[in-house]
Scaffold this motif. Structure first.
Motif, mmCIF file in Angstrom:
data_model
loop_
_atom_site.group_PDB
_atom_site.id
_atom_site.type_symbol
_atom_site.label_atom_id
_atom_site.label_comp_id
_atom_site.label_asym_id
_atom_site.label_seq_id
_atom_site.Cartn_x
_atom_site.Cartn_y
_atom_site.Cartn_z
ATOM 1 N N ALA A 332 54.850 -12.565 105.961
ATOM 2 C CA ALA A 332 55.865 -13.159 106.836
ATOM 3 C C ALA A 332 57.257 -12.766 106.332
ATOM 4 N N PRO A 333 58.295 -12.972 107.153
ATOM 5 C CA PRO A 333 59.661 -12.666 106.708
ATOM 6 C C PRO A 333 60.162 -13.580 105.599
ATOM 7 N N ARG A 334 59.485 -14.713 105.403
ATOM 8 C CA ARG A 334 59.820 -15.623 104.315
ATOM 9 C C ARG A 334 58.558 -15.880 103.500
ATOM 10 N N THR A 335 58.675 -15.812 102.177
ATOM 11 C CA THR A 335 57.546 -16.072 101.292
ATOM 12 C C THR A 335 57.939 -17.121 100.271
ATOM 13 N N ARG A 336 57.105 -18.142 100.123
ATOM 14 C CA ARG A 336 57.367 -19.198 99.152
ATOM 15 C C ARG A 336 56.684 -18.856 97.830
ATOM 16 N N LEU A 337 57.464 -18.811 96.755
ATOM 17 C CA LEU A 337 56.939 -18.604 95.404
ATOM 18 C C LEU A 337 56.998 -19.949 94.684
ATOM 19 N N THR A 338 55.839 -20.417 94.199
ATOM 20 C CA THR A 338 55.734 -21.748 93.598
ATOM 21 C C THR A 338 55.137 -21.663 92.206
ATOM 22 N N PHE A 339 55.652 -22.501 91.302
ATOM 23 C CA PHE A 339 55.115 -22.612 89.947
ATOM 24 C C PHE A 339 54.828 -24.082 89.646
ATOM 25 N N TYR A 340 53.697 -24.351 88.994
ATOM 26 C CA TYR A 340 53.478 -25.679 88.431
ATOM 27 C C TYR A 340 52.541 -25.606 87.241
ATOM 28 N N SER A 341 52.486 -26.706 86.492
ATOM 29 C CA SER A 341 51.629 -26.805 85.312
ATOM 30 C C SER A 341 50.293 -27.409 85.720
ATOM 31 N N SER A 342 49.205 -26.835 85.216
ATOM 32 C CA SER A 342 47.870 -27.312 85.596
ATOM 33 C C SER A 342 47.515 -28.632 84.934
ATOM 34 N N PHE A 343 48.056 -28.884 83.753
ATOM 35 C CA PHE A 343 47.616 -30.031 82.953
ATOM 36 C C PHE A 343 48.798 -30.914 82.569
ATOM 37 N N TYR A 344 48.459 -32.130 82.100
ATOM 38 C CA TYR A 344 49.465 -33.067 81.597
ATOM 39 C C TYR A 344 49.505 -32.987 80.075
#
Length: 369
Positions: A332-344
Motif C-alpha cells: 500500500a502507499p502507507r506502511t505501518r512499522l511496529t515494534f514491541y517487546s514479547s515479554f515482561y
C-alpha cells in the motif's frame, strides 16, 4: 530558558551538491516559571498544607483543593517522595493548576513532568493544552521510588498556550490525588525522512526534555498520535507507556537517546511510512539492554507489511546490543512499522520497577528485488 542555536542544515535531497545553510533558531527548553514549585506560597496563604487563594502559588493559577507538599513524612503517617527537588503540589478532588505560556503557532511541544499517585485508589492526571486534552492513568507504577516522569505532546494553535493539570477524580478522601513535582517544556524541530532513511527520528535523538538529576528516564504515555507525540515522528499505540532514556544515565547503542519497551506487548511504538506498492524495503534496527539491571531472555518483535521478525536478546542487565534486519514488500502507499517487546521484565535489584529491551537506530531504505 530561551536558547538561541546556530544550526548547520545540510540540504542534499533536492540538489546534486549539498547546500549548507546557517539558520538561527530560538526555542524553549527548560522549566516553566516556578515549574519545580520551589517558590512556595506565603505562610499566610497556607492552611497547614492547603493553599488558600487562586493566585497564591507563584506563577500558577489554582482552583479546588491544592496542597503544597514538602518531601518526606506527612501528617497522618503518610510519606511523599518528591523525586525532583524538595516541594510539590498535590491535586485533590477536582483540583486544577494552570499557567499560560508564550508559544509559536504550529510548532510541536512536549511537556515533561513528574507525577505519581498518593492513595491506593486509581488516580488519573488530566493534562490539557486546549483544544487538546489527555488522561494519564497513574495506577501502574513503573518505578518503585515514586520518581515516574511523563511527557505529553501538543501542537500550538495560538501565540499563548494554557497548560492545565487537573485531577478529575472524586475520592472519599478529598485530598487524595496526583502529586506533581516538576514541569518542563521543550519545542521540537520537525523530523523529516531523508534520502538515506525513510524513518523520521529513527535514532530517537529528538525527544522530550530530560531532567539532569532523573535516573528513571521519561515515560511516553499510551495512545499518543504521531502529530502530537512527545516522541516526534512516532506513535505510542499501546495500552502502557514506553520509556525515553538518555546516554547520561543508561547504556544507549547510538547517540544520546533510545527507547526502552518497558511493558511487554502492552508497550509498543509505530511509525507510518510512505511506500510504493510492490517495492522492496529493508528495515534495520538495534536492540539491547540499558545497563539498568533489566535481565533475562528478551525478545523484540517488528512488523511491516506482511513480514514479522522476532529478535532474541539475552540480557544480563549490564549493557550491550545487537543489530537486526528484515525485508518487506509494500502492499500500500502507507506502511505501518511496529515494534514491541514479547515479554515482561523487572529489574534484578528492584522487582517493583518495570523494564525491557531498548530500541535504537531504526532505518528503512528501498532496495532492488
Amino acid at each position: 530558558m530561551w536558547v538561541v542555536l546556530s544550526l548547520l542544515l545540510l540540504c542534499s535531497s533536492a540538489f546534486t551538491s549539498p547546500l549548507a545553510l546557517a539558520v538561527e533558531v530560538t526555542y524553549f527548553d527548560g522549566f516553566l516559571p516556578n515549574g519545580n514549585f520551589e517558590e512556595g506560597p506565603k505562610p499566610t496563604d497556607l492552611n497547614k498544607t492547603v493553599i488558600k487563594g487562586k493566585y497564591s502559588l507563584p506563577k500558577w493559577e489554582i482552583s479546588g483543593l491544592v496542597e503544597y507538599i514538602s518531601n518526606g513524612p506527612q501528617p497522618g503517617g503518610m510519606y511523599f517522595a518528591v523525586a525532583h527537588g524538595v516541594h510539590a503540589v498535590r491535586l485533590g478532588n477536582d483540583a486544577t493548576i494552570s499557567q499560560s505560556i508564550p508559544v509559536k503557532p504550529g510548532s510541536l511541544y512536549s511537556l515533561t513532568f513528574g507525577a505519581s499517585r498518593t492513595c491506593a485508589q486509581e488516580e488519573v492526571l488530566r493534562v490539557s493544552v486546549p483544544p487538546l486534552t489527555g488522561d494519564l492513568p497513574l495506577q501502574t507504577l513503573y518505578s518503585s521510588n515514586g520518581g515516574d516522569t511523563y511527557a505529553w505532546g501538543f501542537r500550538a494553535t495560538s501565540k499563548v498556550a494554557k497548560v492545565i493539570f487537573h485531577n478529575p477524580g472524586i475520592q472519599e478522601d478529598p485530598a487524595c490525588g496526583p502529586l506533581l513535582d516538576v514541569v518542563a517544556i521543550k519545542e521540537f524541530y520537525p523530523p523529516m525522512p531523508t534520502r538515506v532513511n525513510l524513518i523520521k527520528n529513527g535514532d530517537f535523538e529528538e525527544g522530550p526534555h530530560l531532567f539532569h538529576n532523573s535516573t528513571n528516564g521519561v515515560l511516553l504515555p499510551p495512545r499518543q498520535l504521531d502529530l502530537t507525540s512527545p516522541l516526534p515522528g512516532w506513535i505510542i499505540e499501546s495500552l502502557k507507556a514506553v520509556k525515553y532514556i538518555d546516554s547520561e544515565h543508561f547504556s544507549v547503542p547510538y547517540g544520546k537517546a533510545a527507547v526502552e519497551l518497558v511493558a511487554g506487548r502492552e508497550s509498543a511504538i509505530a511509525q507510518i511510512l510512505r511506500t510504493t506498492p510492490g517495492k522492496l524495503y529493508n528495515v534495520t534496527f538495534t536492540v539491547g539492554d540499558a545497563k539498568n539491571g533489566c535481565h533475562g531472555s528478551m525478545m523484540v518483535e517488528a512488523f511491516a507489511g506482511k513480514e514479522t521478525l522476532k529478535v532474541p536478546y539475552k540480557s544480563h542487565g549490564k549493557g550491550g546490543f545487537k543489530a537486526a534486519s528484515f525485508k518487506f514488500t509494500a502492499v500500500a502507499p502507507r506502511t505501518r512499522l511496529t515494534f514491541y517487546s514479547s515479554f515482561y521484565h523487572t529489574r534484578i535489584d528492584d522487582i517493583g520497577s518495570l523494564c525491557g529491551p531498548i530500541l535504537d537506530q531504526v532505518k528503512v531504505l528501498s532496495v532492488k528485488h
